[in-house]
Design an enzyme around this catalytic site. Structure first.
Site, PDB file in Angstrom:
ATOM      1  N   ASP A 260       0.742  -1.068   0.118  1.00 37.99           N
ATOM      2  CA  ASP A 260       0.017   0.038   0.062  1.00 37.99           C
ATOM      3  C   ASP A 260       0.933   1.286  -0.108  1.00 37.99           C
ATOM      4  O   ASP A 260       2.151   1.274   0.377  1.00 37.99           O
ATOM      5  CB  ASP A 260      -0.961  -0.028   1.347  1.00 37.99           C
ATOM      6  CG  ASP A 260      -2.208   0.941   0.944  1.00 37.99           C
ATOM      7  OD1 ASP A 260      -3.138   0.342   0.646  1.00 37.99           O
ATOM      8  OD2 ASP A 260      -2.050   2.139   1.312  1.00 37.99           O
TER       9      ASP A 260
ATOM     10  N   TYR B 111     -12.646   6.473 -13.541  1.00 41.86           N
ATOM     11  CA  TYR B 111     -13.050   5.058 -12.818  1.00 41.86           C
ATOM     12  C   TYR B 111     -13.590   4.071 -13.670  1.00 41.86           C
ATOM     13  O   TYR B 111     -12.911   2.756 -13.923  1.00 41.86           O
ATOM     14  CB  TYR B 111     -13.684   5.245 -11.670  1.00 41.86           C
ATOM     15  CG  TYR B 111     -13.895   4.243 -10.566  1.00 41.86           C
ATOM     16  CD1 TYR B 111     -12.853   4.047  -9.659  1.00 41.86           C
ATOM     17  CD2 TYR B 111     -14.973   3.181 -10.733  1.00 41.86           C
ATOM     18  CE1 TYR B 111     -12.838   3.017  -8.590  1.00 41.86           C
ATOM     19  CE2 TYR B 111     -14.993   2.029  -9.820  1.00 41.86           C
ATOM     20  CZ  TYR B 111     -14.022   2.025  -8.577  1.00 41.86           C
ATOM     21  OH  TYR B 111     -14.142   0.989  -7.928  1.00 41.86           O
TER      22      TYR B 111
ATOM     23  N   LYS C  68     -11.748   0.459 -15.189  1.00 43.92           N
ATOM     24  CA  LYS C  68     -12.153  -0.698 -14.565  1.00 43.92           C
ATOM     25  C   LYS C  68     -12.871  -1.495 -16.001  1.00 43.92           C
ATOM     26  O   LYS C  68     -12.490  -2.736 -15.946  1.00 43.92           O
ATOM     27  CB  LYS C  68     -13.620  -0.473 -13.969  1.00 43.92           C
ATOM     28  CG  LYS C  68     -13.027  -0.025 -12.508  1.00 43.92           C
ATOM     29  CD  LYS C  68     -12.169  -0.862 -11.600  1.00 43.92           C
ATOM     30  CE  LYS C  68     -11.766  -0.268 -10.316  1.00 43.92           C
ATOM     31  NZ  LYS C  68     -10.655  -1.151  -9.634  1.00 43.92           N
TER      32      LYS C  68
END
Length: 244
Positions: A35, A139, A143
């Site tokens: 992360d 987004y 995706k």
């Protein structure tokens, strides 16, 4: 080299990623949690850069001598109309959610080929990999792109035993979704409670948020023996969203 399967999980510090890490540890995996701001011994990696993706793969190989599975989960969101969408923000979202999965697959390819039980590649594609919503151009584009990437990985990796699958959740109770409430309220001119009811949950046939642990259960299934049959496919876990 460890006798246990090793999984690299990105976006591991919260939400779906944190639940996936916990579930895979319980399943007996060696997990490398990656992360930007890692927790509990995770690896710090900026996955918007080539160096960060390379470092994530290298960390798994250095720690465990093998890499059997990748869960490309890291994500972010920005809500704005196309005419007002910041170009730098577009670049950042595409880098994290489309280019990063490609780079992870590229850098880990040889290790996945050598995985004794067959390499696995899972991408967190979202229901927005199958449908679209307004104000989320970057987004949705990322995706949709990652679904195409997974299909290509599945075809290229089939002979080498690599299985690639896209997971497509509906809205999950995560900090990412919680932050969207304020942004969507501004974009739609609605109070936040109305956004949850009339915008966030509107596409769900079943009117609730998914829990991160439900998505982690699906990840564990797809990384298990039966998951070998699910390659090149987007798997919805969306409370009926894409049934419409």
């Amino acid at each position: 080299m460890s006798d246990r399967r090793c999984a690299l999980v990105t976006g591991s510090a919260g939400g779906i990623g944190r639940a996936v890490v916990a579930r895979l540890v319980a399943e007996g995996f060696d997990v490398v949690a990656c992360d930007l701001r890692p927790q509990d011994g995770g690896v710090a990696c900026d996955l918007t850069t080539r160096e960060g993706n390379r470092a994530a793969v290298d960390a798994a190989l250095e720690r465990h001598g093998r890499l059997d599975a990748i869960v490309a989960n890291a994500g972010m969101q920005h809500v704005a109309p196309v005419a007002e969408f910041p170009e730098d923000r577009w670049d950042e979202l595409i880098a994290l959610m489309l280019t990063s999965p490609f780079l992870l697959a590229r850098y880990a390819w040889d290790a996945l080929v050598q995985a004794p039980e067959g390499g696995r590649f899972l991408a967190m594609a979202s229901a927005h990999g199958l449908v679209a919503s307004p104000f989320k151009s970057a987004y949705v584009s990322a995706k949709h792109g990652v679904v195409g990437l997974v299909r290509t990985l599945a075809l290229e990796g089939a002979e080498a035993g690599i299985v690639a699958t896209a997971i497509c959740p509906g809205f999950v109770r995560t900090p990412l979704v919680e932050r969207q409430l304020a942004a969507q309220a501004q974009a739609h001119g609605l109070p936040e409670d109305a956004v949850l009811r009339d915008v966030i949950l509107a596409p769900h046939a079943i009117k609730r948020l998914l829990e991160p642990e439900e998505v982690a259960d699906l990840v564990a299934f797809l990384l298990g023996p039966t998951g070998r049959a699910f390659s090149g496919a987007p798997i919805p876990i969306d409370l009926g969203w894409t049934a419409r």
